[in-house]
Design a protein around this motif. Sequence first.
Motif, PDB file in Angstrom:
ATOM      1  N   ALA A 110       0.821  -1.218   0.000  1.00 40.90           N
ATOM      2  CA  ALA A 110       0.000   0.000   0.000  1.00 40.90           C
ATOM      3  C   ALA A 110       0.843   1.251   0.000  1.00 40.90           C
ATOM      4  CB  ALA A 110      -0.931  -0.011   1.201  1.00 40.90           C
TER       5      ALA A 110
ATOM      6  N   MET B 267      -9.825  -4.785 -10.753  1.00 38.37           N
ATOM      7  CA  MET B 267      -9.681  -3.815  -9.669  1.00 38.37           C
ATOM      8  C   MET B 267     -10.496  -4.227  -8.442  1.00 38.37           C
ATOM      9  SD  MET B 267      -9.706  -0.211 -11.762  1.00 38.37           S
ATOM     10  CE  MET B 267      -9.585   0.736 -10.265  1.00 38.37           C
ATOM     11  N   LYS B 268     -11.707  -4.724  -8.655  1.00 39.45           N
ATOM     12  CA  LYS B 268     -12.553  -5.183  -7.539  1.00 39.45           C
ATOM     13  C   LYS B 268     -11.909  -6.363  -6.822  1.00 39.45           C
ATOM     14  CE  LYS B 268     -17.250  -6.796  -6.552  1.00 39.45           C
ATOM     15  NZ  LYS B 268     -16.830  -8.069  -5.974  1.00 39.45           N
TER      16      LYS B 268
ATOM     17  N   GLN C 221      -8.736  -7.039  -6.641  1.00 32.58           N
ATOM     18  CA  GLN C 221      -7.575  -6.559  -5.898  1.00 32.58           C
ATOM     19  C   GLN C 221      -8.003  -5.891  -4.593  1.00 32.58           C
ATOM     20  OE1 GLN C 221      -5.089  -4.072  -8.233  1.00 32.58           O
ATOM     21  NE2 GLN C 221      -3.576  -3.741  -6.626  1.00 32.58           N
ATOM     22  N   LYS C 222      -9.052  -5.093  -4.618  1.00 30.10           N
ATOM     23  CA  LYS C 222      -9.537  -4.450  -3.395  1.00 30.10           C
ATOM     24  C   LYS C 222     -10.044  -5.476  -2.388  1.00 30.10           C
ATOM     25  CE  LYS C 222     -10.726   0.016  -5.431  1.00 30.10           C
ATOM     26  NZ  LYS C 222     -11.810   0.963  -5.757  1.00 30.10           N
ATOM     27  N   ASP C 223     -10.788  -6.482  -2.873  1.00 27.34           N
ATOM     28  CA  ASP C 223     -11.276  -7.538  -1.975  1.00 27.34           C
ATOM     29  C   ASP C 223     -10.125  -8.275  -1.318  1.00 27.34           C
ATOM     30  OD1 ASP C 223     -13.792  -6.802  -2.659  1.00 27.34           O
ATOM     31  OD2 ASP C 223     -14.135  -8.452  -4.077  1.00 27.34           O
TER      32      ASP C 223
ATOM     33  N   GLU D 286      -7.151  -7.058  -0.651  1.00 31.13           N
ATOM     34  CA  GLU D 286      -6.544  -6.192   0.358  1.00 31.13           C
ATOM     35  C   GLU D 286      -7.346  -6.190   1.654  1.00 31.13           C
ATOM     36  OE1 GLU D 286      -6.219  -2.438  -1.496  1.00 31.13           O
ATOM     37  OE2 GLU D 286      -4.509  -2.989  -2.786  1.00 31.13           O
ATOM     38  N   VAL D 287      -8.670  -6.160   1.543  1.00 26.23           N
ATOM     39  CA  VAL D 287      -9.513  -6.208   2.751  1.00 26.23           C
ATOM     40  C   VAL D 287      -9.336  -7.532   3.475  1.00 26.23           C
ATOM     41  CG1 VAL D 287     -11.896  -6.192   3.559  1.00 26.23           C
ATOM     42  CG2 VAL D 287     -11.168  -4.563   1.808  1.00 26.23           C
TER      43      VAL D 287
ATOM     44  N   SER E 105      -5.948  -7.776   5.207  1.00 23.70           N
ATOM     45  CA  SER E 105      -5.910  -6.964   6.428  1.00 23.70           C
ATOM     46  C   SER E 105      -6.617  -7.671   7.578  1.00 23.70           C
ATOM     47  CB  SER E 105      -6.549  -5.606   6.150  1.00 23.70           C
ATOM     48  OG  SER E 105      -6.586  -4.832   7.312  1.00 23.70           O
TER      49      SER E 105
END
Length: 756
Positions: A517, A643-644, A646-648, A650-651, A654
């Motif tokens: 990030a 992109m979706k 990749q965001k999923d 990352e969540v 975390s």
Amino acid sequence: YSVENEEPLPSLEVTVPRDLADGFINNKRESYKFKFQKIFDQEAKQDVIFDSIAKPVAECALAGYNGTIFAYGQTGSGKTFTITGGAERYSDRGIIPRTLSYIFDQLQKDSSKVYTTHVSYLEIYNECGYDLLDPRHEASKMEDLPKVTIMEDSDQNIHLKNLSLQQATNEEEALNLLFLGDTNRMIAETPMNQASSRSHCIFTIHISSKEPGSATIRRSKLHLVDLAGSERVAKTGIGGHLLTEAKYINLSLHYLEQVIIALAEKNRSHIPYRNSMMTSVLRDSLGGNCMTTMIATLAMDKRNLDESISTCRFAQRVALIKNEAVLNEEIDPRLMIVQLKKEIQDLKDELMLVTGKQRTSELSQEELLQLGQSIETFLKDSDPDSSLDVGADMRKIKYCFIHMKQIINRPMTSGKKLLSQDISEEKNSNEELEKLKGLLQQRDNEINILVTMLKKEKKKAQDALSQLNATSAGSTVLEQSSSMSLEESQSPSRCFSLKEGKVFSSSIPRLPFLSRATGGKMSLGCQEAFEVFKRDHADSITIEDNKQLLKQRFDEAKYLGGKLNEVRNKINHLKGKIIQRQIQRAALAVSNPAEELTFDPVEDNLRMQIEEEKKSYKRVYSHFKGLKVEIEHLQLLMEKVKMKLQKDFEVWWSEEAKKFQEKQEMVSSPNTSTVYPQFIRSSQLLSPNSFSDINRDSPYEDPAEKNNSITFGNPTLKARTPPSSTTSIPLTGDSQADADILAFIKARQNILQKKG
């Protein structure tokens, strides 16, 4: 009219009687008198005309001078008969055939020279030139003959392009060429002449002569010109095609008269030769290097009296022109080269006989060394009477002069070289200094940028260190409070000191998600986790489906592109067929003008095929355009899904990191939840902003937890010692106090988690 054979020039007097119909007051001229070199009546024979007019000009042409004979007069006055002759009797031969006979007869008699003869025949019809002697168009139509164009070089010499020169070795070949040209001439019947020449014809004989062994060549040309007859349209009453011809004839004769008038004027600077093709071709004949003779033909009828007077006036103007004919000699370059080479070799042989040595064009190395030593000895000798003897050899003398000149100029050139070197070095050093200044400025800018970045990083590091110190301080305070309450039940090893807290916090690595990030590269473990996550994700099926569909659409678009190229090539091929068909029909129409052009079904069929192919092209192109839009849409969808995904990831990554940290916390401190906190509200024991900074800067803090965080900043709170217990959290019964206790325990757990 009356002819007076006076000496030295005969004269022609024309008397025009006064017409009573014009009235008593009539100032018209009644008598006209013109002088000529020769005057012949209509009873004169052709051989007399030739001997008096053409023979002197032909003799000049054989001697190497240019000559021209042209006949001028109105239509029907006998120009063509005089120049070409009649076809009925042999004695009616004109100037051209008699000149050819005379020239070849003289060539056979003269064996002292080598002669070469060429013939050309040019026709000027409606201001267009045609070659009458082209062997490929024998006895063909005027339009099929090669068109002759005029070209002019830098010396203003006229060259006729596409005019063929036919070699004639004897009289028979030359006459055959003349008859071939006469058959192609444009002749038509008019009310004033049954066989009127409708064009100007120029028959040219080119003669070149050379004596054996001589390098000089004589070149001459003899123009025999038959002009078309001038006529008044009001008298002839012609129309249509003949009228167009008459306009061009009268126009070209008018331009000829303008040129003659301009040449007769002494102070005239510009001569309008370029107005017509005939005056351009006859430039040398009219006012240049040529001996020109004009024959004025008259029709001495009462109705043609005005035309006859006009012709005589024109002849008088021509007589005023004086040409300067020169002998046309030039040197044959091939023979000149051979002669010069022979002369050089003879001189070399003579020189070898005198010196006894074989000479070459350049000196040998041995001779050069000897000359160098001789020059050095001569220069070092202090005797003023000493001499440098190199013999009667111009090569050695030239070398000595050149060598001594180099020796004298050497110091000067060396000084100039040193000066130029200093200037160039100074210039180079200045350029190098400017480059170094620019480089230094660039490095200063880079250093300033790096210093700014380092300051920002240092500030971030200081902020992180202050957070870590605050966290360590908070844990130390809490451990002190817990040691006061659990002195019997807990060992000292259970408590974390400040040093142990720092070591523990530094031993746990940063998560790969955080590193990516912040702009770093994804670690190997994170990449493997991403591959597993992508495989098990619900959108992976959508991505694969879109990939397959996109591949299909690309293949389909490639196929349609090939089909479009194929249809385009087919349309171009059909267009080429139509053009070829039109050329064939045009050629057929030229060869058969009587046949009318009709509807061509083949060409119509080809045009229909082109229309069909165009429709097919439009249809395929519209499909291709739709495919292009669909491919762009699919590519956009795939980008959004990636992109979706990749965001999923990352969540998810975390959350997994938080779970892992909680497990580590539970393993490291299992009795944390049983600690009885002691509230210390003194500003001396804990920094008032420690926990507030932690809560503000923590990236893992839950918002709900953040709302329940406490700040040790109120100095009015007193310390309270809770009862000693290891199994449960004792509460006081006061709702406000119990809420503070629970919030404190939760905050401590969060602080320990942040410390990890």
